[in-house]
Design a protein around this motif. Structure first.
Motif, PDB file in Angstrom:
ATOM      1  N   UNK A 282       0.835  -1.214   0.000  1.00 31.97           N
ATOM      2  CA  UNK A 282       0.000   0.000   0.000  1.00 31.97           C
ATOM      3  C   UNK A 282       0.862   1.254   0.000  1.00 31.97           C
ATOM      4  N   UNK A 283       1.934   1.252   0.768  1.00 31.71           N
ATOM      5  CA  UNK A 283       2.818   2.416   0.843  1.00 31.71           C
ATOM      6  C   UNK A 283       3.634   2.578  -0.429  1.00 31.71           C
ATOM      7  N   UNK A 284       4.029   1.457  -1.032  1.00 32.92           N
ATOM      8  CA  UNK A 284       4.748   1.539  -2.301  1.00 32.92           C
ATOM      9  C   UNK A 284       3.879   2.185  -3.367  1.00 32.92           C
ATOM     10  N   UNK A 285       2.588   1.827  -3.385  1.00 38.13           N
ATOM     11  CA  UNK A 285       1.666   2.376  -4.380  1.00 38.13           C
ATOM     12  C   UNK A 285       1.278   3.812  -4.056  1.00 38.13           C
ATOM     13  N   UNK A 286       1.333   4.170  -2.774  1.00 35.11           N
ATOM     14  CA  UNK A 286       0.920   5.504  -2.338  1.00 35.11           C
ATOM     15  C   UNK A 286      -0.424   5.450  -1.643  1.00 35.11           C
ATOM     16  N   UNK A 287      -0.406   5.148  -0.351  1.00 34.95           N
ATOM     17  CA  UNK A 287      -1.651   4.920   0.389  1.00 34.95           C
ATOM     18  C   UNK A 287      -2.376   6.223   0.694  1.00 34.95           C
ATOM     19  N   UNK A 288      -3.705   6.171   0.618  1.00 34.52           N
ATOM     20  CA  UNK A 288      -4.550   7.268   1.080  1.00 34.52           C
ATOM     21  C   UNK A 288      -4.917   7.100   2.551  1.00 34.52           C
TER      22      UNK A 288
END
Length: 423
Positions: free
Chosen positions: A172-178
């Motif tokens: 999630x953080x690699x993708x860019x979490x909301x």
């Protein structure tokens, strides 16, 4: 003494020949370097050294029935087939991914995975989009959706797991979490094979475990039974607790309109799969006619099919399934289309994967809670206050359990590196 005209022409010709030869040599060298770069990947940081695939069968504690069983289209479900992919690189990193099939198809997924797995060896694991395209064209003669891409999904998900692990981040953080948690609802306690008394007991247990929404199955031949069950669950939950229903594609358009209007007093969060999965126009009509939001998409097997739902404005909630659409790579394309259209998202099943993707989605998503798969993994996902917490572990944050190994019926390795602790 100067050169004669003939001598000048000869000198010019010789110089021209030298330039042409030099130019050809330089061009050849450039082409060779370019070809070498394409083959070897001079910018690559790692290589896939080995791949292991496994076919495992997870038995369910009790047989499960939804509307497709009651209408005679399917038999009760007693097990789920899994395709696991474990990818190891030359640097020693490892990624794990999975696909699945309910009822038929699991052996077919495994067979196709066996054919294309060798194409992964030597690739840079970071080039995920290019690898996905390479694999899909390997089996393009049998289609670029459905079973062939579902076999690719296990590899693709493993590569994303590996990439996030290399970065030391949850996916999630690699993708860019909301967000660091996602609203979650439970489905496994609301099947038609359970009595209404059992459904209410399951509902209480889910809420006690931190679940924030309840979905029950509808779509019985006698719609009055559906309405009584929904009324009982709504009364049990109270007016404000999120409640969803799922007809599993068993209504026609007129029944869906009638039932949709009859269900409006229950203030449902959504009505799921009221029509055939491929009826984009029919779902669009329902979305315009009914106050209750419409959700569908779980049975579709490509990004292109989801694009049709979004183009027709057929859904208020899009419900892609990463293992079914071919992995995280096509799933991200669906996310981009959904965000642009400002539809909400509620991915189907596979919460170990979809929690990360939902956390990276802009428009207030839900994630579906199924405890069925927990025996397959060493780790557990946490639910608190109606939300599922994104784990801090790198990658997807799960590893295969000894039970998963015990349920394995076939396995095969490709490449040179050996897997530690292999069964």
């Amino acid at each position: 003494m100067g050169l004669s005209r003939t001598g000048k022409r000869a000198a010019m010709s010789s110089e021209s020949t030298f330039i042409e030869r030099t130019s050809a040599t330089e061009t050849s060298a450039v082409n060779e370097r370019h070809f070498s770069a394409l083959q070897r990947g001079e910018a690559s940081v790692d290589r896939i050294a080995s791949v292991r695939i496994s076919h495992a069968i997870l038995p369910l504690k009790t047989s499960i029935s939804d509307a497709k069983v009651l209408t005679g289209r399917q038999k009760p479900m007693t097990e789920i087939a899994f395709l696991f992919a474990e990818i190891r690189t030359e640097s020693g990193l490892e990624g794990v991914g999975y696909g699945y099939s309910k009822r038929a198809g699991g052996k077919g997924q495994y067979a196709h995975a066996r054919e294309i797995a060798p194409d992964l060896i030597g690739e840079d694991p970071n080039d995920i989009q290019r690898i996905w395209t390479k694999l899909v064209w390997s089996g393009a003669s049998v289609g670029r959706s459905g079973l062939s891409t579902q076999a690719i999904a296990a590899f693709d998900i493993a590569l994303w797991d590996l990439k996030a692990k290399r970065a030391g981040l949850p996916l999630a953080k690699l993708l860019g979490a909301h967000r660091d948690s996602v609203a979650c609802y439970n489905t496994s306690g609301g099947f038609l094979s359970s009595s209404i008394e059992e459904v209410l007991e399951n509902t209480d247990a889910a809420i006690a475990n931190g679940i924030g929404g309840i979905k029950i199955k509808v779509g019985q031949p006698d719609t009055r039974i559906d309405l009584r069950r929904v009324a009982a669950v709504r009364e049990h939950l109270g007016e404000d607790f999120p409640l969803m229903v799922d007809a599993n594609q068993q209504w026609n358009r007129s029944t869906a309109i009638r039932m949709g209007r009859n269900l409006e007093p229950f203030e449902l969060t959504w009505i799921e799969e009221p029509l055939d999965a491929y009826d984009a126009e029919g779902h669009a009509d329902l979305a315009r006619e009914l106050a209750t939001p419409i959700a569908t998409g779980e049975m579709l097997t490509s990004a292109a099919e989801h694009a049709e739902l979004i183009r027709h404005r057929s859904v208020d909630f899009i419900q892609p399934d990463a293992p079914r659409v071919g992995g995280i790579t096509p799933f991200l394309k669906i996310m981009a289309l959904g965000e642009h259209a400002r539809v909400r998202m509620a991915p189907h099943f596979a919460m170990e994967i979809h929690l990360h993707l939902a956390a990276a989605y802009e428009h207030d998503p839900w994630v579906e809670h199924f405890e069925w798969l927990e025996p397959l993994f060493n780790e557990r996902l946490e639910t608190v206050g109606g939300r599922m917490i994104v784990p801090a572990r790198p990658g997807l944050g799960f590893s295969l359990s000894e039970q998963a190994r015990a349920w394995t019926q076939a396995t095969e390795r490709f490449g040179s590196a050996q897997f530690e602790g292999a069964a």
